[in-house]
Every structure is written in C-alpha cells, then in structure tokens.
Design a protein around this motif. Structure first.
Motif, PDB file in Angstrom:
ATOM      1  N   ALA A 242       0.831  -1.200   0.000  1.00 29.55           N
ATOM      2  CA  ALA A 242       0.000   0.000   0.000  1.00 29.55           C
ATOM      3  C   ALA A 242       0.869   1.255   0.000  1.00 29.55           C
ATOM      4  N   CYS A 243       1.924   1.253   0.806  1.00 28.51           N
ATOM      5  CA  CYS A 243       2.807   2.420   0.853  1.00 28.51           C
ATOM      6  C   CYS A 243       3.474   2.658  -0.498  1.00 28.51           C
ATOM      7  N   LEU A 244       3.918   1.593  -1.159  1.00 22.64           N
ATOM      8  CA  LEU A 244       4.551   1.750  -2.462  1.00 22.64           C
ATOM      9  C   LEU A 244       3.585   2.344  -3.479  1.00 22.64           C
ATOM     10  N   VAL A 245       2.356   1.817  -3.523  1.00 26.50           N
ATOM     11  CA  VAL A 245       1.386   2.290  -4.510  1.00 26.50           C
ATOM     12  C   VAL A 245       0.975   3.731  -4.214  1.00 26.50           C
ATOM     13  N   GLY A 246       0.815   4.074  -2.929  1.00 25.54           N
ATOM     14  CA  GLY A 246       0.534   5.462  -2.587  1.00 25.54           C
ATOM     15  C   GLY A 246       1.653   6.388  -3.021  1.00 25.54           C
ATOM     16  N   ALA A 247       2.900   5.961  -2.803  1.00 23.95           N
ATOM     17  CA  ALA A 247       4.035   6.771  -3.240  1.00 23.95           C
ATOM     18  C   ALA A 247       4.071   6.890  -4.761  1.00 23.95           C
ATOM     19  N   ALA A 248       3.755   5.806  -5.465  1.00 28.65           N
ATOM     20  CA  ALA A 248       3.734   5.841  -6.928  1.00 28.65           C
ATOM     21  C   ALA A 248       2.675   6.807  -7.433  1.00 28.65           C
ATOM     22  N   ALA A 249       1.493   6.783  -6.813  1.00 25.74           N
ATOM     23  CA  ALA A 249       0.427   7.704  -7.222  1.00 25.74           C
ATOM     24  C   ALA A 249       0.861   9.148  -7.003  1.00 25.74           C
ATOM     25  N   ALA A 250       1.473   9.420  -5.856  1.00 27.98           N
ATOM     26  CA  ALA A 250       1.863  10.799  -5.538  1.00 27.98           C
ATOM     27  C   ALA A 250       3.006  11.295  -6.404  1.00 27.98           C
ATOM     28  N   LEU A 251       3.990  10.429  -6.670  1.00 26.15           N
ATOM     29  CA  LEU A 251       5.225  10.877  -7.318  1.00 26.15           C
ATOM     30  C   LEU A 251       5.247  10.664  -8.820  1.00 26.15           C
ATOM     31  N   LEU A 252       4.391   9.764  -9.335  1.00 24.41           N
ATOM     32  CA  LEU A 252       4.395   9.494 -10.771  1.00 24.41           C
ATOM     33  C   LEU A 252       3.167  10.032 -11.492  1.00 24.41           C
ATOM     34  N   LEU A 253       2.045  10.172 -10.782  1.00 21.68           N
ATOM     35  CA  LEU A 253       0.818  10.617 -11.435  1.00 21.68           C
ATOM     36  C   LEU A 253       0.452  12.057 -11.098  1.00 21.68           C
ATOM     37  N   GLY A 254       0.978  12.589 -10.015  1.00 24.25           N
ATOM     38  CA  GLY A 254       0.684  13.968  -9.655  1.00 24.25           C
ATOM     39  C   GLY A 254       1.195  14.938 -10.706  1.00 24.25           C
ATOM     40  N   ARG A 255       0.479  16.047 -10.879  1.00 31.04           N
ATOM     41  CA  ARG A 255       0.847  17.001 -11.925  1.00 31.04           C
ATOM     42  C   ARG A 255       2.205  17.632 -11.651  1.00 31.04           C
ATOM     43  N   ASP A 256       2.470  17.978 -10.429  1.00 30.63           N
ATOM     44  CA  ASP A 256       3.782  18.487 -10.023  1.00 30.63           C
ATOM     45  C   ASP A 256       4.069  17.931  -8.633  1.00 30.63           C
ATOM     46  N   PRO A 257       4.581  16.712  -8.565  1.00 34.03           N
ATOM     47  CA  PRO A 257       4.663  16.010  -7.273  1.00 34.03           C
ATOM     48  C   PRO A 257       5.578  16.658  -6.253  1.00 34.03           C
ATOM     49  N   PHE A 258       6.522  17.505  -6.686  1.00 29.43           N
ATOM     50  CA  PHE A 258       7.476  18.063  -5.738  1.00 29.43           C
ATOM     51  C   PHE A 258       7.089  19.447  -5.245  1.00 29.43           C
ATOM     52  N   VAL A 259       5.847  19.880  -5.548  1.00 30.74           N
ATOM     53  CA  VAL A 259       5.320  21.046  -4.849  1.00 30.74           C
ATOM     54  C   VAL A 259       5.019  20.665  -3.404  1.00 30.74           C
ATOM     55  N   ARG A 299      15.137  19.015  -7.310  1.00 30.39           N
ATOM     56  CA  ARG A 299      14.137  18.555  -6.348  1.00 30.39           C
ATOM     57  C   ARG A 299      13.993  17.032  -6.374  1.00 30.39           C
ATOM     58  N   ALA A 300      14.200  16.438  -7.549  1.00 27.24           N
ATOM     59  CA  ALA A 300      13.952  15.005  -7.695  1.00 27.24           C
ATOM     60  C   ALA A 300      14.899  14.151  -6.861  1.00 27.24           C
ATOM     61  N   TRP A 301      16.062  14.692  -6.492  1.00 30.90           N
ATOM     62  CA  TRP A 301      17.004  13.896  -5.700  1.00 30.90           C
ATOM     63  C   TRP A 301      16.416  13.480  -4.358  1.00 30.90           C
ATOM     64  N   LEU A 302      15.379  14.200  -3.894  1.00 24.23           N
ATOM     65  CA  LEU A 302      14.775  13.873  -2.601  1.00 24.23           C
ATOM     66  C   LEU A 302      14.237  12.453  -2.562  1.00 24.23           C
ATOM     67  N   VAL A 303      13.859  11.921  -3.727  1.00 27.18           N
ATOM     68  CA  VAL A 303      13.253  10.602  -3.751  1.00 27.18           C
ATOM     69  C   VAL A 303      14.248   9.515  -3.358  1.00 27.18           C
ATOM     70  N   ALA A 469       3.226  29.354  -3.939  1.00 22.12           N
ATOM     71  CA  ALA A 469       4.610  29.771  -3.753  1.00 22.12           C
ATOM     72  C   ALA A 469       4.933  29.968  -2.282  1.00 22.12           C
ATOM     73  N   ALA A 470       3.995  30.553  -1.553  1.00 23.59           N
ATOM     74  CA  ALA A 470       4.208  30.744  -0.119  1.00 23.59           C
ATOM     75  C   ALA A 470       4.284  29.410   0.592  1.00 23.59           C
ATOM     76  N   TYR A 471       3.426  28.494   0.170  1.00 22.44           N
ATOM     77  CA  TYR A 471       3.422  27.173   0.797  1.00 22.44           C
ATOM     78  C   TYR A 471       4.764  26.472   0.572  1.00 22.44           C
ATOM     79  N   GLN A 472       5.237  26.537  -0.687  1.00 23.18           N
ATOM     80  CA  GLN A 472       6.497  25.874  -0.995  1.00 23.18           C
ATOM     81  C   GLN A 472       7.651  26.554  -0.272  1.00 23.18           C
TER      82      GLN A 472
END
Length: 476
Positions: A242-259, A299-303, A469-472
């Motif tokens: 479940a954790c892997l699939v949740g991470a995949a959804a967030a990091l691979l399908l999100g429009r800009d996952p590193f916001v 930003r991608a190095w965080l993964v 922008a403020a959030y980030q």
C-alpha cells in the motif's frame, strides 16, 4: 476488545498525530496517517538502540520527544506565513466536507479489516514480525545477538523493522500479548492503506473531488485482491505494498509532485523499511521518478533519501550479523551454473503469477489500451502523469519476483503456494491504479486540444500562484 486494546489503539494514534499533522496539515488526514507515523518513529528508536545500545524503552522516549519538539517548532515556524498567505488545500476535499470524506474512507476500509477479529495464529506473523518485536523490546545487546544468531535465521532477521517496531513499542508499554500485536499490526496497515487513498485522491485532484476519492478507495480496496486473509493478520506484505502504490500515485501521477512531496516521500520511506521487497520496488520507483523529473533534478534527488534509509538498514543488519536466505543461496551463481534447474522453475512461477494476478492485469491492460486510444487528451488536460510509469513499475517489480523464484533456494512449488498471493499485492494495486486513472479521464468534462502533452510543464501551483509559492517557501 478490552479496555487495554482500546487504549493501545488510542496511544498509537495519539503518538504519531503531531508528526502526521506536520506532514499533511489536515486533521482528518493526520488521524488516518498517525499510526504509520508512530511506526516510523518507533523504527528510528529500534535503529538507535541497535547502533548505540541501551534499552528500547529509553530510545523510544527519546525518539518521540525529539519528534514532538521538532514538529512543534516546525508548525510554529510556518504558522505566521500561513496566516499572511493561506496555501491552497493540500487535499481535494469533496464539496468542502473533509470529515465526511474521512468518515466514508475509514468506514469502507474498516469492513474488510474486520478480519482482525480472527485469532492471531498466522505463522509468519509469529515467526517473523512478532518474533522480531520480541527481541526489540529489550536492549541493543540482546537484539544484536538475536539478529546474528543462526537459531533465528529462519525468521529473516535482515528484514527491516517498521512492521515490528510499533508492536515492540506497544509491548514495552502494555506487556506482551499476541492479540495486542495483531491489533497494532492491523492498525498500522490500515493507516498505510488509508494514506494511499489520500495519495491517490490528491494525485487526481483536478478531477471531480468525489470521483477522485472514489478512485482512491478503489485502489485501497485492491489491497485485498489476492490475499485478503493476510492484510489484518500481522503480515507486512499489505503494509509495504500500500505504501509503495501510494508513493507511486503521488510521485508518478501527480501534476507536479514536488510542490508537496512530503506524503509521497513518507510512504516511500515506509515501504522500503517494511520488507526487503519494498526496498527493491522502492528503488525502481525512485529511478522512474528521477527519469520523469530529469529536468528538475534539484528537487527530484529527494526521492533517493527513502531508498537511502533502506540501504542504511541493509548495511546495519549486515554489520550486526544478519544474513538473507536469498543471499546465502548465491542466486547469480545458480543463474549461470544450473540452466536445467532454472528452466524447470520458470514455468510454474509464471503459471502461479498468472493465476494470482493475471486476469486482473489483463483487464487493466485493456483499460489502458482503450484509454490511450479514446481519452488520452482528457487525461492530459487533467494533468495526470503518464500511465506508462505505472506499468514500468509493475513490470520491473514482477521481473524481480520471477528472478527471485527462479533462482531461489526453496522448493518452488511450496514457495509459490506459500507466498505468491502475498507478494503480488502491489501488482494488483498498480493494475487498479492504472485502470481508475483512465476511468477518471473518461468521465472528465475536460478535453484538451490535439497535441496536448501527456504532462504539462506548468506547475500545479498555477491555479493559486501566490499561495502555492508561499506554501512551498515554507518547506511543507
């Protein structure tokens, strides 16, 4: 359920709530994520105990006190910025009804989790996860001796500690009991599945909110697709899957996952620290995310930080003296040295995997093909990431499964019968994730022009530029 059990659940939720809220900044979502946050902090306590010695109880107190202090400082530090410039909602709540969505999600997932009422008699739960929790409850010397002992080799002492650490924490406070262990394991897994529902709904945030949440719940329910009896029985397979699939959804399908990468990175960390298969699949996911975000490696190095935590555990377990049964079998030597053995093990492996998840994967593949032909522009207009990433992750993990079974030390028929339905959970969930992503595109009222790229280069912050922008800038 006794008062002690209710108190245990309440404590598991309360202990992780500050960290969970610091990650997601939403009380309903924090309640869902809190048990998994507790498991992560307990894992840190286990690692500190193994490295520095002393009792687990002491390190548990230190780890939670530091976590709570850091979370309080971080929330206070960012509070002023949020007052001046509120950030856009982190979670797409349907019609502004967060508690309703929370209640429906928890209620639907709770129904299959009623299997937790079965007696705590599962073999692997006792011989692996709860056995590890047992020696974690003492001190560093005892835990290191147990992990290095040949007498405990059958229990896979090299497995990461996240599934066992919260059980050890509960036993430290309330005394040992298998019913308590089963309950804590189930609550942690429930948290992982619920967090995956949130991650999927957030990845599809530009769809209609209720449809996005329905898609998340569908992916969460796929956890029970191949081995329903294992999910609440104390095993780690559903947890890391479940954790892997949740991470995949967030990091691979999100429009800009590193916001807002926090939830995806936390889920990936939990996956790699739950089981060895999670580290392998997490490494594949990290590689795919790096390729997808190759134009923004700053930003991608965080993964790779979650993957690094899994590799650090591998190094620590080897220093302590643990070994893997797969490692002892020298699979690469077998691969090149006994072709007849390998070819005899391949057909039953492929047959077992097909019988377990083959039909579900075939249906998802048909949905993917039909979607690519009919509604690709709508998917692009929603800003949903390419479906190809999900299939690459699934195929990469499936390839490692086949290689493991074919080159492994155990009798292949027994091995497949004992584990094929558990280790294919992520394949089933990823197939469901692919299918629902196309179904959401099909019912969307957005229709991009011909030639709309699969992934827009515009940040998802574009809908609320100053707020995002403020959030980030706050680092959340």
């Amino acid at each position: 359920m006794s008062v002690v059990h209710l108190l245990t659940v309440a404590l598991i939720v309360a202990a992780g709530l500050p960290l969970a809220f610091a990650i997601v900044r939403s009380v309903p979502v924090a309640l869902l994520l809190a048990p998994l946050a507790t498991a992560l902090v307990s894992t840190v306590a286990v690692v500190l105990m193994l490295v520095f010695g002393a009792s687990f109880r002491s390190w548990l107190a230190v780890a939670f006190m530091i976590t709570w202090a850091v979370c309080g400082w971080w929330l206070r530090r960012t509070w002023w910025l949020r007052r001046k410039q509120p950030a856009p909602p982190a979670v797409p709540w349907p019609a502004g009804a967060p508690w309703l969505a929370f209640g429906i999600t928890a209620g639907v997932l709770a129904v299959p989790f009623l299997l937790v009422l079965h007696p705590p008699t599962s073999w692997d739960a006792h011989s692996i996860w709860w056995l590890h929790a047992g020696y974690f409850t003492y001190d560093g010397e005892i835990a290191r001796a147990a992990m290095a002992s040949p007498g405990f080799a059958f229990s896979h002492t090299d497995y990461p500690p996240l599934a066992s650490a919260p059980v050890a924490a509960a036993w430290t406070l309330f005394g040992q009991g298998y019913r308590t262990a089963q309950l804590v394991s189930a609550v942690t897994t429930f948290s992982a599945v619920a967090a995956t529902v949130v991650a999927v709904a957030t990845a599809f945030a530009r769809s209609r909110p209720w449809l996005a949440w329905a898609a998340g719940v569908a992916v969460g329910l796929a956890t029970w697709a191949t081995g329903a009896e294992y999910v609440a029985a104390g095993y780690a397979d559903a947890l890391w899957s479940a954790c892997l699939v949740g991470a995949a959804a967030a990091l691979l399908l999100g429009r800009d996952p590193f916001v807002r990468p926090a939830l995806g990175l936390v889920l990936l960390t939990a996956a790699v620290l739950s089981k060895n298969e999670g580290l392998v699949a997490g490494g594949i996911l990290a590689a795919l995310v790096t390729v997808r975000e190759r134009r923004d490696l700053g930003r991608a190095w965080l993964v790779w930080l979650p993957v690094g935590s899994g590799l650090a555990w591998v190094g620590l377990s080897r220093l302590v003296g643990s070994t893997s049964d797969i490692e002892q079998a020298e699979p690469l030597v077998s691969l090149f040295g006994d072709t007849a053995r390998l070819t005899s093990r391949l057909p039953p492996t492929l047959d077992a995997l097909w019988e377990t998840v083959g039909p579900l994967v075939a249906v998802a593949a048909c949905c993917s093909l039909a979607g690519a032909l009919l509604v690709r522009r709508r998917r692009a207009a929603l800003g949903t990431g390419s479906d190809l990433w999900i299939w690459l992750l699934s195929c990469g993990y499936a390839t490692t499964l086949v290689a493991t079974y074919v080159t492994g030390p155990s009798d292949v028929d027994w091995w497949l019968g004992a584990s094929a339905d558990r280790v294919t959970v992520p394949i089933a969930m990823l197939a469901c994730l692919s299918a629902v992503s196309w179904l959401l595109a099909a019912v969307s009222d957005r229709d991009g022009p011909a030639g709309t790229p699969e992934r827009s280069g515009e940040s998802s912050a574009g809908d609320h530029p100053p707020a995002a922008a403020a959030y980030q800038a706050a680092g959340a």
